[in-house]
Design a protein around this motif. Structure first.
Motif, PDB file in Angstrom:
ATOM      1  N   ASP A 293       0.956  -1.486   0.184  1.00  0.00           N
ATOM      2  CA  ASP A 293      -0.255  -0.110  -0.182  1.00  0.00           C
ATOM      3  C   ASP A 293       0.903   1.172  -0.095  1.00  0.00           C
ATOM      4  O   ASP A 293       0.700   2.439  -0.757  1.00  0.00           O
ATOM      5  CB  ASP A 293      -1.006   0.174   1.493  1.00  0.00           C
ATOM      6  N   THR A 294       2.007   1.312   0.688  1.00  0.00           N
ATOM      7  CA  THR A 294       2.988   2.265   0.931  1.00  0.00           C
ATOM      8  C   THR A 294       4.313   3.034  -0.696  1.00  0.00           C
ATOM      9  O   THR A 294       3.985   3.969  -1.383  1.00  0.00           O
ATOM     10  CB  THR A 294       3.988   2.549   1.826  1.00  0.00           C
TER      11      THR A 294
ATOM     12  N   PRO B 102       3.086   1.426  -5.072  1.00  0.00           N
ATOM     13  CA  PRO B 102       2.727   2.172  -5.969  1.00  0.00           C
ATOM     14  C   PRO B 102       3.278   3.786  -5.652  1.00  0.00           C
ATOM     15  O   PRO B 102       3.258   4.184  -6.679  1.00  0.00           O
ATOM     16  CB  PRO B 102       0.954   3.611  -4.749  1.00  0.00           C
TER      17      PRO B 102
ATOM     18  N   ALA C  38       6.138   2.739  -8.828  1.00  0.00           N
ATOM     19  CA  ALA C  38       5.222   3.131  -9.994  1.00  0.00           C
ATOM     20  C   ALA C  38       5.102   4.641 -10.603  1.00  0.00           C
ATOM     21  O   ALA C  38       5.425   4.917 -11.911  1.00  0.00           O
ATOM     22  CB  ALA C  38       4.155   2.737  -9.912  1.00  0.00           C
ATOM     23  N   ARG C  39       5.563   5.512  -9.755  1.00  0.00           N
ATOM     24  CA  ARG C  39       5.344   6.706 -10.279  1.00  0.00           C
ATOM     25  C   ARG C  39       6.957   6.943 -10.769  1.00  0.00           C
ATOM     26  O   ARG C  39       7.085   8.519 -11.478  1.00  0.00           O
ATOM     27  CB  ARG C  39       5.110   7.413  -9.473  1.00  0.00           C
TER      28      ARG C  39
ATOM     29  N   ALA D 226       6.240  -1.040 -13.288  1.00  0.00           N
ATOM     30  CA  ALA D 226       5.423  -1.861 -12.584  1.00  0.00           C
ATOM     31  C   ALA D 226       5.160  -2.904 -11.567  1.00  0.00           C
ATOM     32  O   ALA D 226       5.346  -3.922 -11.736  1.00  0.00           O
ATOM     33  CB  ALA D 226       3.651  -1.400 -13.386  1.00  0.00           C
TER      34      ALA D 226
ATOM     35  N   THR E  25       3.412  -5.415  -8.198  1.00  0.00           N
ATOM     36  CA  THR E  25       2.387  -5.959  -8.203  1.00  0.00           C
ATOM     37  C   THR E  25       2.910  -7.126  -7.023  1.00  0.00           C
ATOM     38  O   THR E  25       3.082  -7.687  -6.898  1.00  0.00           O
ATOM     39  CB  THR E  25       1.031  -6.692  -8.379  1.00  0.00           C
TER      40      THR E  25
END
Length: 337
Positions: A134-135, A138, A141-142, A146, A148
């Motif tokens: 969650d931290t 993401p 990804a910026r 990517a 997961t």
């Protein structure tokens, strides 16, 4: 060959993990002595050895001296290869910390990778799975890639037995500024409980709620029937526009549930009040990706010895200037150039 004193700075396992990451990416060999010299049980523990073995597997590396309890080793990297990998700690050692050692290299590999990590998913003194998912991810990804992660089964101390599946789709890393976190969008207090009495979770929540003025529907207790344990963890999340911070504490023998709840609540309240983008654990994990991207910055609370030590290791492998500047409002701006 780069020579590293594992007793420098905070003197823990992060020195080794950071060195493994950067060695794989840069192709530079290193020797580390006095591994985890500042810990109550110095030398390689099972989770640290698994991190070394994982680095060898994905990077075609060779290592000398990597055994349980070893205080020195020599690591010589090869070529990083994307692929499907399974790494089992064999104890409740943190799967998240094993991932920390190999993820930076896989972010820049020649193709997608899939990792299966088995061990502790919610361990003491390590980021829980929820922090990674969650931290951290993401924000990665910026930067471009990517990644997961899926929690298949939780694993707690002392049994372990948890399972996490991670997919990595690499991309060139780009510099990013993580300075403003935006407005607070939501809060959540969550307890995972595995094979323990329900009153433990109830006491943790009651103590946390005495500190935090969060709404009733923000709180939940989840029994984990398939979790290896016994074990439990309290996780407090604050979701802002640009970042979600997860502050957690694992229940431990000899620590009252009320203390777990109160102390964790005070930590998340301090983070919210600080105005900083990154909490102390996120600050640790942003440094390496930004250094590999060639630049970037973030605001954080007061830098920990962990963060300062990681910066020192990065400077050994990469020509990067990492500055820690205090801002007027009390936060620190960490800049990588």
């Amino acid at each position: 060959m780069i020579i590293i004193d594992g007793a420098e700075g905070e003197g823990g396992g992060q020195i080794l993990r950071t060195a493994l990451s950067l060695s794989l990416v840069t192709g530079q060999s290193f020797r580390i002595d006095n591994i985890r010299a500042n810990r109550s049980k110095p030398g390689l523990m099972r989770q640290h050895l698994t991190a070394v073995e994982a680095a060898c597997a994905i990077g075609g590396a060779t290592v000398e001296g990597a055994t349980i309890g070893a205080s020195s080793l020599v690591f010589t990297p090869g070529r990083v290869k994307a692929g499907d990998y399974t790494f089992a700690v064999g104890t409740a050692g943190s799967t998240g910390l094993v991932l920390q050692a190999v993820l930076p290299a896989l972010l820049q590999a020649d193709g997608p990778s899939r990792l299966v990590l088995e061990g502790g998913t919610h361990a003491h003194a390590a980021p829980p799975f929820d922090f990674t998912a969650d931290t951290l991810l993401p924000l990665l990804a910026r930067l471009g890639p990517a990644v997961t992660a899926r929690l298949v089964r939780p694993g707690f101390h002392p049994v372990g037995g948890g399972r996490v599946e991670v997919t990595v789709n690499p991309a060139p890393l780009r510099p990013v500024e993580f300075v403003e976190r935006g407005a607070l969008r939501g809060v959540r207090g969550r307890v995972l409980l595995s094979n323990l009495p329900a009153n433990i979770a109830e006491r943790e929540v009651a103590a946390a709620r005495a500190v935090l003025d969060w709404p009733d529907d923000a709180w939940s207790v989840e029994d984990v029937p398939d979790g290896r344990g016994p074990g439990n963890i309290l996780m407090l999340s604050a979701a802002f526009d640009q970042v979600t911070e997860v502050v957690s504490a694992v229940g431990r023998i000899g620590v009252r549930a009320e203390d777990i709840g109160r102390q964790t609540a005070n930590r998340v309240a301090g983070y919210i009040a600080s105005g900083a983008f990154a909490g102390p654990y996120l600050a640790d994990q942003l440094l390496v990706p930004l250094a590999l991207a060639g630049g970037g910055c973030f605001t954080t609370v007061r830098p920990t010895p962990h963060t300062l030590t990681a910066a020192g290791v990065i400077r050994r492998f990469l020509e990067r200037d990492i500055r820690f500047d205090v801002r007027e409002e009390g936060t620190h701006l960490v800049t990588v150039t």
